[in-house]
Write a protein that holds these residues in place. Structure first.
Motif, short mmCIF file in Angstrom:
data_model
loop_
_atom_site.label_atom_id
_atom_site.label_comp_id
_atom_site.label_asym_id
_atom_site.label_seq_id
_atom_site.Cartn_x
_atom_site.Cartn_y
_atom_site.Cartn_z
N GLU A 48 0.83 -1.20 0.00
CA GLU A 48 0.00 0.00 0.00
C GLU A 48 0.87 1.26 0.00
N PHE A 49 1.98 1.24 0.76
CA PHE A 49 2.89 2.38 0.77
C PHE A 49 3.48 2.61 -0.62
N VAL A 50 3.93 1.53 -1.28
CA VAL A 50 4.52 1.64 -2.61
C VAL A 50 3.48 2.22 -3.59
N GLU A 51 2.25 1.78 -3.47
CA GLU A 51 1.20 2.30 -4.36
C GLU A 51 1.01 3.80 -4.17
N VAL A 52 0.95 4.26 -2.92
CA VAL A 52 0.82 5.69 -2.64
C VAL A 52 2.04 6.44 -3.15
N PHE A 53 3.23 5.89 -2.93
CA PHE A 53 4.48 6.53 -3.35
C PHE A 53 4.50 6.70 -4.87
N ILE A 54 4.12 5.66 -5.60
CA ILE A 54 4.11 5.73 -7.06
C ILE A 54 3.03 6.69 -7.54
N LYS A 55 1.85 6.59 -6.94
CA LYS A 55 0.75 7.49 -7.33
C LYS A 55 1.13 8.95 -7.12
N SER A 56 1.94 9.20 -6.09
CA SER A 56 2.40 10.56 -5.78
C SER A 56 3.64 10.94 -6.57
N ARG A 57 4.07 10.03 -7.46
CA ARG A 57 5.27 10.25 -8.29
C ARG A 57 6.51 10.51 -7.44
N GLY A 58 6.55 9.90 -6.27
CA GLY A 58 7.72 10.02 -5.41
C GLY A 58 7.78 11.33 -4.65
N ASN A 59 6.73 12.13 -4.72
CA ASN A 59 6.71 13.41 -4.01
C ASN A 59 6.42 13.14 -2.54
N ILE A 60 7.45 13.30 -1.71
CA ILE A 60 7.33 12.94 -0.30
C ILE A 60 6.27 13.78 0.41
N LYS A 61 6.14 15.04 0.05
CA LYS A 61 5.12 15.90 0.67
C LYS A 61 3.72 15.34 0.41
N GLU A 62 3.48 14.86 -0.82
CA GLU A 62 2.18 14.28 -1.13
C GLU A 62 1.96 12.97 -0.36
N VAL A 63 3.02 12.17 -0.24
CA VAL A 63 2.92 10.91 0.52
C VAL A 63 2.61 11.23 1.98
#
Length: 128
Positions: A48-63
């Protein structure tokens, strides 16, 4: 809701091998020993974390915003996923007092109008 394939044994947590594949379209069944992909072996919370990370394009603020966690928590989870995938994360560099002093000098020069923002960015990039 589809059931997810297990990547680890629920009893001893060892890696599971896939031994049977089935096509529901043509009813073909293949048996053997197949390795699931590395991502299949991640625990559900890491997937689930990887999915959010990818969906956010690696933008840590969005994650951070989507998961409602802090920057250090995002970094920690990312490091855990990297290790779970079999890679060694690079150590985060310690704050070098000399480097910090040089950064402060650049920022002070920018603040005093002695250098432009572009020059400051270039100088800070060259320090790393």
């Amino acid at each position: 809701m589809k059931k997810q394939m297990l990547g680890r044994c629920p009893v001893c947590t060892s890696h599971l091998d896939v031994t049977r594949l089935h096509c529901k379209s043509c009813d073909t069944t293949i048996e053997g020993r197949f390795e699931p992909c590395k991502f299949c072996r991640l625990p559900l919370d890491q997937k689930e974390f990887v999915e959010v990370f990818i969906k956010s394009r690696g933008n840590i603020k969005e994650v951070e915003r989507e998961l409602g966690v802090s920057y250090p928590t995002v970094r920690g989870r990312l490091e855990a996923v990297i290790e779970a995938l079999g890679y060694r994360p690079e150590p985060v560099p310690k704050n070098d007092p000399e480097n910090a002093k040089r950064r402060k000098e650049v920022l002070d020069a920018l603040n005093n109008g002695e250098i432009s923002a572009e020059e400051a960015v270039q100088l800070l990039k060259n320090q790393n």
